[in-house]
Design an enzyme around this catalytic site. Sequence first.
Site, PDB file in Angstrom:
ATOM      1  N   HIS A  94      -4.095 -11.430  13.653  1.00 43.05           N
ATOM      2  CA  HIS A  94      -2.943 -12.331  13.583  1.00 43.05           C
ATOM      3  C   HIS A  94      -3.056 -13.414  14.648  1.00 43.05           C
ATOM      4  O   HIS A  94      -3.228 -13.101  15.821  1.00 43.05           O
ATOM      5  CB  HIS A  94      -1.635 -11.551  13.792  1.00 43.05           C
ATOM      6  CG  HIS A  94      -1.170 -10.830  12.567  1.00 43.05           C
ATOM      7  ND1 HIS A  94       0.141 -10.477  12.379  1.00 43.05           N
ATOM      8  CD2 HIS A  94      -1.843 -10.406  11.474  1.00 43.05           C
ATOM      9  CE1 HIS A  94       0.262  -9.864  11.203  1.00 43.05           C
ATOM     10  NE2 HIS A  94      -0.927  -9.798  10.640  1.00 43.05           N
ATOM     11  N   TYR A 222      10.138 -11.634  14.328  1.00 41.89           N
ATOM     12  CA  TYR A 222      11.162 -11.070  15.228  1.00 41.89           C
ATOM     13  C   TYR A 222      12.449 -11.871  15.001  1.00 41.89           C
ATOM     14  O   TYR A 222      12.430 -13.098  15.057  1.00 41.89           O
ATOM     15  CB  TYR A 222      10.751 -11.260  16.679  1.00 41.89           C
ATOM     16  CG  TYR A 222       9.610 -10.402  17.159  1.00 41.89           C
ATOM     17  CD1 TYR A 222       8.285 -10.735  16.886  1.00 41.89           C
ATOM     18  CD2 TYR A 222       9.845  -9.257  17.931  1.00 41.89           C
ATOM     19  CE1 TYR A 222       7.231  -9.950  17.343  1.00 41.89           C
ATOM     20  CE2 TYR A 222       8.792  -8.476  18.412  1.00 41.89           C
ATOM     21  CZ  TYR A 222       7.497  -8.831  18.106  1.00 41.89           C
ATOM     22  OH  TYR A 222       6.450  -8.053  18.570  1.00 41.89           O
ATOM     23  N   PRO A 314       9.689  -1.614  23.016  1.00 44.58           N
ATOM     24  CA  PRO A 314       8.589  -2.045  22.145  1.00 44.58           C
ATOM     25  C   PRO A 314       8.659  -3.512  21.718  1.00 44.58           C
ATOM     26  O   PRO A 314       7.771  -3.995  21.044  1.00 44.58           O
ATOM     27  CB  PRO A 314       8.689  -1.115  20.948  1.00 44.58           C
ATOM     28  CG  PRO A 314      10.035  -0.524  21.004  1.00 44.58           C
ATOM     29  CD  PRO A 314      10.495  -0.570  22.406  1.00 44.58           C
ATOM     30  N   LYS A 318       3.807  -3.773  23.974  1.00 44.41           N
ATOM     31  CA  LYS A 318       2.974  -3.547  25.159  1.00 44.41           C
ATOM     32  C   LYS A 318       2.634  -2.089  25.434  1.00 44.41           C
ATOM     33  O   LYS A 318       1.694  -1.802  26.166  1.00 44.41           O
ATOM     34  CB  LYS A 318       3.698  -4.115  26.399  1.00 44.41           C
ATOM     35  CG  LYS A 318       3.774  -5.617  26.395  1.00 44.41           C
ATOM     36  CD  LYS A 318       2.401  -6.260  26.551  1.00 44.41           C
ATOM     37  CE  LYS A 318       2.344  -7.606  25.871  1.00 44.41           C
ATOM     38  NZ  LYS A 318       1.197  -7.749  24.989  1.00 44.41           N
ATOM     39  N   TYR A 406       2.057 -12.191  25.197  1.00 42.58           N
ATOM     40  CA  TYR A 406       2.048 -11.391  23.979  1.00 42.58           C
ATOM     41  C   TYR A 406       0.618 -10.969  23.611  1.00 42.58           C
ATOM     42  O   TYR A 406       0.381  -9.818  23.245  1.00 42.58           O
ATOM     43  CB  TYR A 406       2.654 -12.179  22.811  1.00 42.58           C
ATOM     44  CG  TYR A 406       3.003 -11.309  21.613  1.00 42.58           C
ATOM     45  CD1 TYR A 406       2.049 -11.002  20.643  1.00 42.58           C
ATOM     46  CD2 TYR A 406       4.279 -10.782  21.466  1.00 42.58           C
ATOM     47  CE1 TYR A 406       2.361 -10.193  19.557  1.00 42.58           C
ATOM     48  CE2 TYR A 406       4.598  -9.976  20.380  1.00 42.58           C
ATOM     49  CZ  TYR A 406       3.631  -9.689  19.434  1.00 42.58           C
ATOM     50  OH  TYR A 406       3.937  -8.876  18.365  1.00 42.58           O
TER      51      TYR A 406
HETATM   52  P1  FAS Z   1       1.805   9.629  24.062  1.00 44.44           P
HETATM   53  O1  FAS Z   1       3.238   9.995  24.266  1.00 44.44           O
HETATM   54  O2  FAS Z   1       1.420   8.880  22.840  1.00 44.44           O
HETATM   55  O3  FAS Z   1       0.888  10.940  24.077  1.00 44.44           O
HETATM   56  C1  FAS Z   1       1.135  11.989  24.993  1.00 44.44           C
HETATM   57  C2  FAS Z   1       0.563  13.274  24.396  1.00 44.44           C
HETATM   58  O4  FAS Z   1       0.730  14.318  25.358  1.00 44.44           O
HETATM   59  C3  FAS Z   1       1.327  13.706  23.154  1.00 44.44           C
HETATM   60  O5  FAS Z   1       0.421  13.983  22.104  1.00 44.44           O
HETATM   61  C4  FAS Z   1       2.087  14.954  23.595  1.00 44.44           C
HETATM   62  O6  FAS Z   1       2.212  15.906  22.560  1.00 44.44           O
HETATM   63  C5  FAS Z   1       1.205  15.473  24.707  1.00 44.44           C
HETATM   64  N1  FAS Z   1       1.935  16.305  25.676  1.00 44.44           N
HETATM   65  C6  FAS Z   1       3.179  16.100  26.167  1.00 44.44           C
HETATM   66  N2  FAS Z   1       3.495  17.073  27.044  1.00 44.44           N
HETATM   67  C7  FAS Z   1       2.423  17.920  27.105  1.00 44.44           C
HETATM   68  C8  FAS Z   1       2.145  19.118  27.810  1.00 44.44           C
HETATM   69  N3  FAS Z   1       3.039  19.627  28.640  1.00 44.44           N
HETATM   70  N4  FAS Z   1       0.933  19.727  27.628  1.00 44.44           N
HETATM   71  C9  FAS Z   1       0.017  19.169  26.789  1.00 44.44           C
HETATM   72  N5  FAS Z   1       0.223  18.044  26.072  1.00 44.44           N
HETATM   73  C10 FAS Z   1       1.418  17.423  26.236  1.00 44.44           C
HETATM   74  N6  FAS Z   1       4.492   1.025  21.632  1.00 44.44           N
HETATM   75  C11 FAS Z   1       4.295  -0.173  21.058  1.00 44.44           C
HETATM   76  O7  FAS Z   1       3.489  -0.960  21.561  1.00 44.44           O
HETATM   77  N7  FAS Z   1       4.974  -0.510  19.905  1.00 44.44           N
HETATM   78  C12 FAS Z   1       5.867   0.352  19.310  1.00 44.44           C
HETATM   79  O8  FAS Z   1       6.467   0.037  18.295  1.00 44.44           O
HETATM   80  C13 FAS Z   1       6.092   1.609  19.878  1.00 44.44           C
HETATM   81  N8  FAS Z   1       6.961   2.504  19.301  1.00 44.44           N
HETATM   82  C14 FAS Z   1       7.182   3.720  19.913  1.00 44.44           C
HETATM   83  C15 FAS Z   1       8.071   4.677  19.373  1.00 44.44           C
HETATM   84  C16 FAS Z   1       8.305   5.897  20.015  1.00 44.44           C
HETATM   85  C17 FAS Z   1       9.264   6.914  19.417  1.00 44.44           C
HETATM   86  C18 FAS Z   1       7.645   6.198  21.216  1.00 44.44           C
HETATM   87  C19 FAS Z   1       7.894   7.514  21.941  1.00 44.44           C
HETATM   88  C20 FAS Z   1       6.755   5.275  21.762  1.00 44.44           C
HETATM   89  C21 FAS Z   1       6.517   4.034  21.106  1.00 44.44           C
HETATM   90  N9  FAS Z   1       5.619   3.095  21.618  1.00 44.44           N
HETATM   91  C22 FAS Z   1       5.393   1.900  21.057  1.00 44.44           C
HETATM   92  C23 FAS Z   1       4.893   3.374  22.804  1.00 44.44           C
HETATM   93  C24 FAS Z   1       3.752   4.240  22.407  1.00 44.44           C
HETATM   94  O9  FAS Z   1       2.954   3.589  21.469  1.00 44.44           O
HETATM   95  C25 FAS Z   1       3.059   4.613  23.673  1.00 44.44           C
HETATM   96  O10 FAS Z   1       2.862   3.488  24.510  1.00 44.44           O
HETATM   97  C26 FAS Z   1       1.743   5.309  23.447  1.00 44.44           C
HETATM   98  O11 FAS Z   1       1.970   6.383  22.571  1.00 44.44           O
HETATM   99  C27 FAS Z   1       1.232   5.754  24.804  1.00 44.44           C
HETATM  100  O12 FAS Z   1       0.231   6.663  24.600  1.00 44.44           O
HETATM  101  P2  FAS Z   1       0.060   7.916  25.581  1.00 44.44           P
HETATM  102  O13 FAS Z   1       0.142   7.443  26.975  1.00 44.44           O
HETATM  103  O14 FAS Z   1      -1.153   8.597  25.084  1.00 44.44           O
HETATM  104  O15 FAS Z   1       1.359   8.829  25.361  1.00 44.44           O
HETATM  105  C1  PHB Z   2       4.969  -2.204  14.938  1.00 45.38           C
HETATM  106  O1  PHB Z   2       4.283  -2.709  14.034  1.00 45.38           O
HETATM  107  O2  PHB Z   2       5.282  -0.985  14.949  1.00 45.38           O
HETATM  108  C2  PHB Z   2       5.448  -3.066  16.061  1.00 45.38           C
HETATM  109  C3  PHB Z   2       4.967  -4.367  16.158  1.00 45.38           C
HETATM  110  C4  PHB Z   2       5.403  -5.169  17.199  1.00 45.38           C
HETATM  111  C5  PHB Z   2       6.331  -4.674  18.094  1.00 45.38           C
HETATM  112  C6  PHB Z   2       6.803  -3.355  17.994  1.00 45.38           C
HETATM  113  C7  PHB Z   2       6.367  -2.566  16.959  1.00 45.38           C
HETATM  114  O3  PHB Z   2       6.776  -5.458  19.106  1.00 45.38           O
END
Ligand code: FAS
Ligand code: PHB
Length: 411
Positions: A94, A222, A314, A318, A406
């Site tokens: 994009h 957005y 989100p 980032k 961005y």
């Molecule tokens: P993660 O949370 O992805 O992974 C951590 C892992 O550790 C998980 O698999 C968990 O099961 C495991 N774990 C936890 N406790 C443990 C324990 N005690 N023992 C062993 N394992 C354990 N980012 C965006 O850029 N755009 C978005 O739209 C977006 N939407 C999101 C929506 C939600 C609901 C959440 C929670 C996050 C969102 N994020 C988004 C942010 C997300 O993408 C994170 O930045 C990304 O998952 C970070 O990755 P990790 O640091 O690996 O953490």
């Molecule tokens: C998504 O595609 O899930 C998404 C994209 C941009 C954002 C947040 C989420 O800022």
Amino acid sequence: MAGLSVHPVVSGRASAQEKRLKTRTQVVIIGAGPSGLLLSQLLHLRGIESVVLERQSREYVLSRVRAGVLEQATVALLEQAQVGARMRREGLVHEGVLLQFDSRVHRIDFRDLVGSSVMVYGQTEVTRDLMNARDAAGGQLVYEAQEVALLDYESERPRVSYRKDGQLHEIECDYIAGCDGFHGVCRASIPADRIALFERVYPFGWLGILSRTRPLDEELIYTSHSRGFALASMRSHAVSRYYVQCSLDDKVEQWSDDRFWEEFSLRVGPEISARLETGPSIEKSIAPLRSFVAEPMRFGNLFLVGDAAHIVPPTGAKGLNLAASDVGYLCRALVDRYQHHRHEALAAYSETALRRIWRAERFSWWMTSLMHRFPETTGFDRRVQVAEFDYLAGSRAASTALAENYIGLPH
Ligand code: FAS
Ligand code: PHB
């Protein structure tokens, strides 16, 4: 576990089910999300051994629908990890993004303003590619590892214990990477007087749905509307990802698909919603929004990585990208230590990572403040938002500032 020197040690005190399999490795990684898997793969390619301990099943980890936008630096790291092939084939490049404010639309042209682009490729697919690469390389991933506990993480011989299939295990290592996300055990293991927490909780959440429908547009949209924020994103030319700002009191059950499509259409307006293809949701969830940073990110031989150390709303896309830059910093520091016996980068990890993290925290907070309707918003606040958007739409400098944040500030 193949490939690991396993010395079964059954202490005289242990009862039958308390057998301890003492294992040793170089780096224990807690969490098999994007942070843990990417770190494990990059270390492996540099000859550094790790064991990944994941609380959930592989299927559960893959069932989570999260991020969708990758910065070029994240793309480069994934290619360095030798997991870029499918992303290059299936990902969408994009070169801009659309911002809509009430009914005015302004395009941020990444190619024109900063000569760059982003990759739209879902976090679920990134995770799948990394899991497959680790499996193909015989990586040590322990899923459904329960009761993970950190022992002596400030000593020269840190240990991690966990329970698998009812058996207690213990791993000795040189370093522990806390890649276990916001609700993990690693940050929670740090005494409160050793860690500083900075947080802003937003008075709303995002309700997201995934649907097998044609995306609204070639690029993300957005939208800030008097009824609230909305985002049109995608995973492919046939799978769309949509979000609406919702109340923190909302439950997913209160949002039927019909209610979602109706609300989303009201927020994006008649011209854009005329192009909307609706369909049944294949995933629907509500995520709370917060800005959060834990400082420092190193405690002896324990390093916090990704969501374990920081969270961003989100809005700026980032979260996943910050996790990737943490991984890049920590991997390079561990390579320096193991291959060149240099410890400076490990000592500088927290400061280096936090400098980039806070810039992304600022941008994510700013974009969230610009695009959302806050419950306590006064008439003055709304006019400031309108003026901010007006400035953005009328100033190349302002649009360039948004574009360079961005697409991702340098690592
Ligand atoms: P993660 O949370 O992805 O992974 C951590 C892992 O550790 C998980 O698999 C968990 O099961 C495991 N774990 C936890 N406790 C443990 C324990 N005690 N023992 C062993 N394992 C354990 N980012 C965006 O850029 N755009 C978005 O739209 C977006 N939407 C999101 C929506 C939600 C609901 C959440 C929670 C996050 C969102 N994020 C988004 C942010 C997300 O993408 C994170 O930045 C990304 O998952 C970070 O990755 P990790 O640091 O690996 O953490
Ligand atoms: C998504 O595609 O899930 C998404 C994209 C941009 C954002 C947040 C989420 O800022």
